[in-house]
Design a protein around this motif. Structure first.
Motif, PDB file in Angstrom:
ATOM      1  N   LYS A  88       0.839  -1.203   0.000  1.00 51.20           N
ATOM      2  CA  LYS A  88       0.000   0.000   0.000  1.00 51.20           C
ATOM      3  C   LYS A  88       0.874   1.253   0.000  1.00 51.20           C
ATOM      4  N   LYS A  89       1.925   1.258   0.826  1.00 47.41           N
ATOM      5  CA  LYS A  89       2.829   2.417   0.888  1.00 47.41           C
ATOM      6  C   LYS A  89       3.594   2.590  -0.426  1.00 47.41           C
ATOM      7  N   ILE A  90       3.969   1.488  -1.049  1.00 49.79           N
ATOM      8  CA  ILE A  90       4.644   1.558  -2.347  1.00 49.79           C
ATOM      9  C   ILE A  90       3.704   2.173  -3.377  1.00 49.79           C
ATOM     10  N   TYR A  91       2.447   1.736  -3.379  1.00 47.05           N
ATOM     11  CA  TYR A  91       1.462   2.282  -4.309  1.00 47.05           C
ATOM     12  C   TYR A  91       1.296   3.791  -4.089  1.00 47.05           C
ATOM     13  N   GLU A  92       1.169   4.198  -2.820  1.00 50.56           N
ATOM     14  CA  GLU A  92       1.013   5.624  -2.498  1.00 50.56           C
ATOM     15  C   GLU A  92       2.249   6.416  -2.925  1.00 50.56           C
ATOM     16  N   ARG A  93       3.432   5.853  -2.694  1.00 51.56           N
ATOM     17  CA  ARG A  93       4.666   6.539  -3.078  1.00 51.56           C
ATOM     18  C   ARG A  93       4.755   6.684  -4.589  1.00 51.56           C
ATOM     19  N   ARG A  94       4.346   5.633  -5.299  1.00 49.78           N
ATOM     20  CA  ARG A  94       4.359   5.677  -6.761  1.00 49.78           C
ATOM     21  C   ARG A  94       3.422   6.793  -7.265  1.00 49.78           C
ATOM     22  N   LEU A  95       2.251   6.933  -6.645  1.00 48.64           N
ATOM     23  CA  LEU A  95       1.326   8.011  -7.023  1.00 48.64           C
ATOM     24  C   LEU A  95       1.959   9.380  -6.770  1.00 48.64           C
ATOM     25  N   GLN A  96       2.644   9.517  -5.628  1.00 45.44           N
ATOM     26  CA  GLN A  96       3.328  10.783  -5.321  1.00 45.44           C
ATOM     27  C   GLN A  96       4.379  11.091  -6.379  1.00 45.44           C
ATOM     28  N   LEU A  97       5.161  10.086  -6.739  1.00 42.28           N
ATOM     29  CA  LEU A  97       6.214  10.296  -7.727  1.00 42.28           C
ATOM     30  C   LEU A  97       5.638  10.649  -9.095  1.00 42.28           C
ATOM     31  N   GLU A  98       4.536   9.997  -9.459  1.00 45.80           N
ATOM     32  CA  GLU A  98       3.899  10.318 -10.740  1.00 45.80           C
ATOM     33  C   GLU A  98       3.418  11.760 -10.752  1.00 45.80           C
ATOM     34  N   GLN A  99       2.864  12.231  -9.625  1.00 49.48           N
ATOM     35  CA  GLN A  99       2.422  13.623  -9.540  1.00 49.48           C
ATOM     36  C   GLN A  99       3.618  14.562  -9.597  1.00 49.48           C
ATOM     37  N   GLN A 100       4.697  14.208  -8.907  1.00 52.93           N
ATOM     38  CA  GLN A 100       5.905  15.035  -8.947  1.00 52.93           C
ATOM     39  C   GLN A 100       6.466  15.101 -10.362  1.00 52.93           C
ATOM     40  N   LEU A 101       6.400  13.974 -11.086  1.00 56.57           N
ATOM     41  CA  LEU A 101       6.876  13.950 -12.464  1.00 56.57           C
ATOM     42  C   LEU A 101       6.043  14.885 -13.336  1.00 56.57           C
ATOM     43  N   LEU A 102       4.728  14.856 -13.155  1.00 56.14           N
ATOM     44  CA  LEU A 102       3.857  15.774 -13.904  1.00 56.14           C
ATOM     45  C   LEU A 102       4.191  17.229 -13.551  1.00 56.14           C
ATOM     46  N   ASP A 103       4.415  17.482 -12.261  1.00 54.69           N
ATOM     47  CA  ASP A 103       4.772  18.840 -11.825  1.00 54.69           C
ATOM     48  C   ASP A 103       6.089  19.290 -12.454  1.00 54.69           C
ATOM     49  N   ILE A 104       7.058  18.388 -12.508  1.00 54.82           N
ATOM     50  CA  ILE A 104       8.364  18.708 -13.112  1.00 54.82           C
ATOM     51  C   ILE A 104       8.200  18.985 -14.606  1.00 54.82           C
ATOM     52  N   GLN A 105       7.421  18.157 -15.278  1.00 50.81           N
ATOM     53  CA  GLN A 105       7.204  18.368 -16.715  1.00 50.81           C
ATOM     54  C   GLN A 105       6.529  19.710 -16.976  1.00 50.81           C
ATOM     55  N   GLN A 106       5.562  20.078 -16.136  1.00 51.20           N
ATOM     56  CA  GLN A 106       4.896  21.381 -16.273  1.00 51.20           C
ATOM     57  C   GLN A 106       5.899  22.511 -16.038  1.00 51.20           C
ATOM     58  N   MET A 107       6.749  22.346 -15.036  1.00 47.47           N
ATOM     59  CA  MET A 107       7.754  23.355 -14.736  1.00 47.47           C
ATOM     60  C   MET A 107       8.733  23.493 -15.911  1.00 47.47           C
ATOM     61  N   GLN A 108       9.095  22.377 -16.545  1.00 50.54           N
ATOM     62  CA  GLN A 108       9.986  22.427 -17.702  1.00 50.54           C
ATOM     63  C   GLN A 108       9.346  23.206 -18.849  1.00 50.54           C
ATOM     64  N   LEU A 109       8.052  23.008 -19.063  1.00 50.30           N
ATOM     65  CA  LEU A 109       7.347  23.761 -20.101  1.00 50.30           C
ATOM     66  C   LEU A 109       7.359  25.255 -19.787  1.00 50.30           C
ATOM     67  N   GLU A 110       7.149  25.592 -18.526  1.00 52.49           N
ATOM     68  CA  GLU A 110       7.169  26.995 -18.121  1.00 52.49           C
ATOM     69  C   GLU A 110       8.567  27.589 -18.289  1.00 52.49           C
ATOM     70  N   LEU A 111       9.589  26.801 -17.985  1.00 55.61           N
ATOM     71  CA  LEU A 111      10.968  27.269 -18.199  1.00 55.61           C
ATOM     72  C   LEU A 111      11.242  27.472 -19.688  1.00 55.61           C
ATOM     73  N   ASP A 112      10.760  26.533 -20.522  1.00 56.65           N
ATOM     74  CA  ASP A 112      10.930  26.680 -21.972  1.00 56.65           C
ATOM     75  C   ASP A 112      10.293  27.976 -22.466  1.00 56.65           C
ATOM     76  N   THR A 113       9.089  28.261 -21.976  1.00 58.06           N
ATOM     77  CA  THR A 113       8.382  29.479 -22.371  1.00 58.06           C
ATOM     78  C   THR A 113       9.147  30.721 -21.918  1.00 58.06           C
ATOM     79  N   ALA A 114       9.601  30.716 -20.672  1.00 59.57           N
ATOM     80  CA  ALA A 114      10.365  31.861 -20.156  1.00 59.57           C
ATOM     81  C   ALA A 114      11.660  32.040 -20.938  1.00 59.57           C
ATOM     82  N   GLU A 115      12.314  30.935 -21.272  1.00 58.27           N
ATOM     83  CA  GLU A 115      13.556  31.000 -22.041  1.00 58.27           C
ATOM     84  C   GLU A 115      13.307  31.580 -23.426  1.00 58.27           C
ATOM     85  N   GLU A 116      12.246  31.138 -24.081  1.00 55.94           N
ATOM     86  CA  GLU A 116      11.907  31.662 -25.414  1.00 55.94           C
ATOM     87  C   GLU A 116      11.628  33.165 -25.354  1.00 55.94           C
ATOM     88  N   ARG A 117      10.916  33.599 -24.315  1.00 54.43           N
ATOM     89  CA  ARG A 117      10.615  35.026 -24.169  1.00 54.43           C
ATOM     90  C   ARG A 117      11.896  35.837 -23.964  1.00 54.43           C
TER      91      ARG A 117
END
Length: 133
Positions: A88-117
């Motif tokens: 159960k804890k492994i499953y919960e941790r995996r969900l946390q990591l997946e959310q963190q990965l999505l957050d990182i990917q969103q942050m990378q897109l925002e960095l790309d946009t800021a860099e282009e500007r």
């Protein structure tokens, strides 16, 4: 039959950690070696507990989560309940990591946009300087 025991240095060597690390987990109440005078005596159960702590830390469990898993460990039982809690804890941790990965990917897109500007703004400055000069 005698149970194998470990000194603190043997346990540290066995798991490739420092004796200071082992003492820290003792202070946290996660290990409770017996004592022979000033010498700490560790059992196979302590070895398993320390392995669980180290594995738990590597996969991102908190000390409290590691401690609760250790408290469920029963060297005489089949540890069915402990293993289900671990899953159960492994499953919960995996969900946390997946959310963190999505957050990182969103942050990378925002960095790309800021860099282009920034590049666009620098290009405009450079062009206006060349035109004015």
């Amino acid at each position: 039959m005698t149970v194998k025991t470990y000194s603190i240095s043997e346990l540290a060597r066995e798991l490739d950690v420092t004796t200071r690390t082992i003492r820290f987990y003792e202070e946290q109440g996660m290990l409770a070696p017996t004592r022979r005078g000033l010498e700490r005596i560790y059992t196979p159960k302590d070895l398993v507990a320390l392995k669980l702590i180290l594995r738990g830390k590597r996969i991102g469990f908190s000390l409290a989560e590691c401690k609760s898993l250790i408290e469920l460990y029963d060297p005489q039982g089949d540890n069915h309940y402990q293993l289900n809690i671990m899953l159960k804890k492994i499953y919960e941790r995996r969900l946390q990591l997946e959310q963190q990965l999505l957050d990182i990917q969103q942050m990378q897109l925002e960095l790309d946009t800021a860099e282009e500007r920034c590049h666009s703004a620098l290009l405009e400055i450079s062009e206006s300087t060349n035109v004015a000069g």
